[in-house]
Design a protein around this motif. Sequence first.
Motif, PDB file in Angstrom:
ATOM      1  N   ALA A   1       0.833  -1.205   0.000  1.00  0.00           N
ATOM      2  CA  ALA A   1       0.000   0.000   0.000  1.00  0.00           C
ATOM      3  C   ALA A   1       0.866   1.251   0.000  1.00  0.00           C
ATOM      4  O   ALA A   1       0.589   2.226  -0.718  1.00  0.00           O
ATOM      5  N   PHE A   2       1.930   1.219   0.803  1.00  0.00           N
ATOM      6  CA  PHE A   2       2.858   2.358   0.818  1.00  0.00           C
ATOM      7  C   PHE A   2       3.506   2.541  -0.550  1.00  0.00           C
ATOM      8  O   PHE A   2       3.551   3.660  -1.091  1.00  0.00           O
ATOM      9  N   ASP A   3       3.998   1.472  -1.130  1.00  0.00           N
ATOM     10  CA  ASP A   3       4.719   1.537  -2.397  1.00  0.00           C
ATOM     11  C   ASP A   3       3.842   2.103  -3.519  1.00  0.00           C
ATOM     12  O   ASP A   3       4.245   3.004  -4.260  1.00  0.00           O
ATOM     13  N   ILE A   4       2.621   1.594  -3.614  1.00  0.00           N
ATOM     14  CA  ILE A   4       1.747   1.968  -4.729  1.00  0.00           C
ATOM     15  C   ILE A   4       1.036   3.300  -4.479  1.00  0.00           C
ATOM     16  O   ILE A   4       0.995   4.163  -5.371  1.00  0.00           O
ATOM     17  N   HIS A   5       0.515   3.512  -3.276  1.00  0.00           N
ATOM     18  CA  HIS A   5      -0.406   4.619  -3.033  1.00  0.00           C
ATOM     19  C   HIS A   5       0.193   5.799  -2.271  1.00  0.00           C
ATOM     20  O   HIS A   5      -0.353   6.905  -2.338  1.00  0.00           O
ATOM     21  N   VAL A   6       1.279   5.589  -1.538  1.00  0.00           N
ATOM     22  CA  VAL A   6       1.908   6.684  -0.804  1.00  0.00           C
ATOM     23  C   VAL A   6       3.151   7.166  -1.547  1.00  0.00           C
ATOM     24  O   VAL A   6       3.262   8.328  -1.920  1.00  0.00           O
ATOM     25  N   LEU A   7       4.085   6.268  -1.770  1.00  0.00           N
ATOM     26  CA  LEU A   7       5.281   6.616  -2.537  1.00  0.00           C
ATOM     27  C   LEU A   7       4.937   6.863  -4.001  1.00  0.00           C
ATOM     28  O   LEU A   7       5.569   7.685  -4.664  1.00  0.00           O
ATOM     29  N   LYS A   8       3.945   6.130  -4.498  1.00  0.00           N
ATOM     30  CA  LYS A   8       3.487   6.245  -5.894  1.00  0.00           C
ATOM     31  C   LYS A   8       4.635   5.988  -6.867  1.00  0.00           C
ATOM     32  O   LYS A   8       4.830   6.724  -7.841  1.00  0.00           O
ATOM     33  N   ARG A   9       5.373   4.914  -6.586  1.00  0.00           N
ATOM     34  CA  ARG A   9       6.489   4.542  -7.459  1.00  0.00           C
ATOM     35  C   ARG A   9       5.959   4.107  -8.825  1.00  0.00           C
ATOM     36  O   ARG A   9       5.081   3.242  -8.898  1.00  0.00           O
ATOM     37  N   PRO A  10       6.457   4.679  -9.906  1.00  0.00           N
ATOM     38  CA  PRO A  10       5.971   4.297 -11.245  1.00  0.00           C
ATOM     39  C   PRO A  10       6.125   2.796 -11.492  1.00  0.00           C
ATOM     40  O   PRO A  10       7.188   2.217 -11.253  1.00  0.00           O
ATOM     41  N   GLY A  11       5.058   2.163 -11.920  1.00  0.00           N
ATOM     42  CA  GLY A  11       5.092   0.742 -12.241  1.00  0.00           C
ATOM     43  C   GLY A  11       5.094  -0.179 -11.045  1.00  0.00           C
ATOM     44  O   GLY A  11       5.270  -1.394 -11.198  1.00  0.00           O
TER      45      GLY A  11
END
Length: 398
Positions: free
Chosen positions: A135-145
Amino acid sequence: MKHTWRWFGPIDKVSVQDAAQAGAQGIVSSLHHVPTGTAWPEAEISRRQDEIRAGGLAWDIVESIPISEDIKSGTGDWKAHVAAWQETLRRLKSAGIETVCYNFMPVLDWTRTDLRWTTKHGARTMRFDLVDFVAFDIHVLKRPGAAENYEPALVEKARRRFSEMTEAEITSISKNVGAGLPGSADVYSLDELRGHLQRYSGMDAAKLQARLFDFLAEVAPVADELGMRLCAHGDDPPWPLLGLPRILSTLEHYQAMLAAVDLPANGVTFCTGSLGARAANDLPEMIRTLAPRIHFLHLRNVRREDTTTPCAFYEDEHLEGNTDMVAVVAAVLEEERRRKAEGRADHQIPMRPDHGQEILDDLTRGAQPGYPAIGRLKGLAELRGIERALSHATHGMK
């Protein structure tokens, strides 16, 4: 085994004297205030030794001399940073310190989503929640891909989890994931973390492994000539994170590292907690295979919450969790007997009770997460008990 204890310097809420009273025989420390990429000043090394001696012990092991992102990525001032690392080795040897632990994890050291998770009996411990992390990776950090790195079912669980997170929870997980090295005051902001990740864009495991081998080709011969021991700590957790490769997560990884620079100085920090988070790792067998080049031991236990890799896990009590600690200690003692029979000066392998749950007065002491006084004392006592029992003459192993 020689029983050592990690101490973070004068800022540590657990003193050297506390460590001595807990049964430690030596101290593991570092100079966290010295900027990464610069040689450690001789005066600062001497000062830390004096601080430790004042508590009744000696500085036995350095953990760690940080390896800069320039070195790991092969960019910027990496050559100057390698030269500074070599010079630090020389100065440590002059001070009588011969063992140096390090890690080669890009950007982040050990990673947890919760630094003080409450167990069923009220202790506090560190935990890695896989759904929270995604959840952090996709929605907080918003790392592309980022979503492409995970199974669709996990992505959906992370979406639902994020939708339920409060602002305080988002802030907490961002701080926990962005924390720097243990003992360091550095915490990456989201923008800083994104910038560091961008530096490794396009770097796969093979390229990062080549950077490690190049680094060792420069520093291991210096350590070997000085009669020192370098010991690489495993990835924690032992799988790729945030699109970053991991290269010290399995037996095969370590075998490749040792073969690439085949010198006695090039060795292993065998961490049962880091490697134990990967279900496929057979820790006693790994110890038997890597034994001649294990220079340092971190003994702790984790409880995997499922059998997948990656998975959620938490730091369990030292004799609980998924690792058979009795079998681990037995394998270590077998190697120590073999070394002693060979006449090796380093037949006694240093270990420390790594991490620990906050219990009793730890709950109000406010020590470094994972490094409480009583929780580690309990772990050290348990490990010492296993060692003493397995070494007893009635078992024919003394």
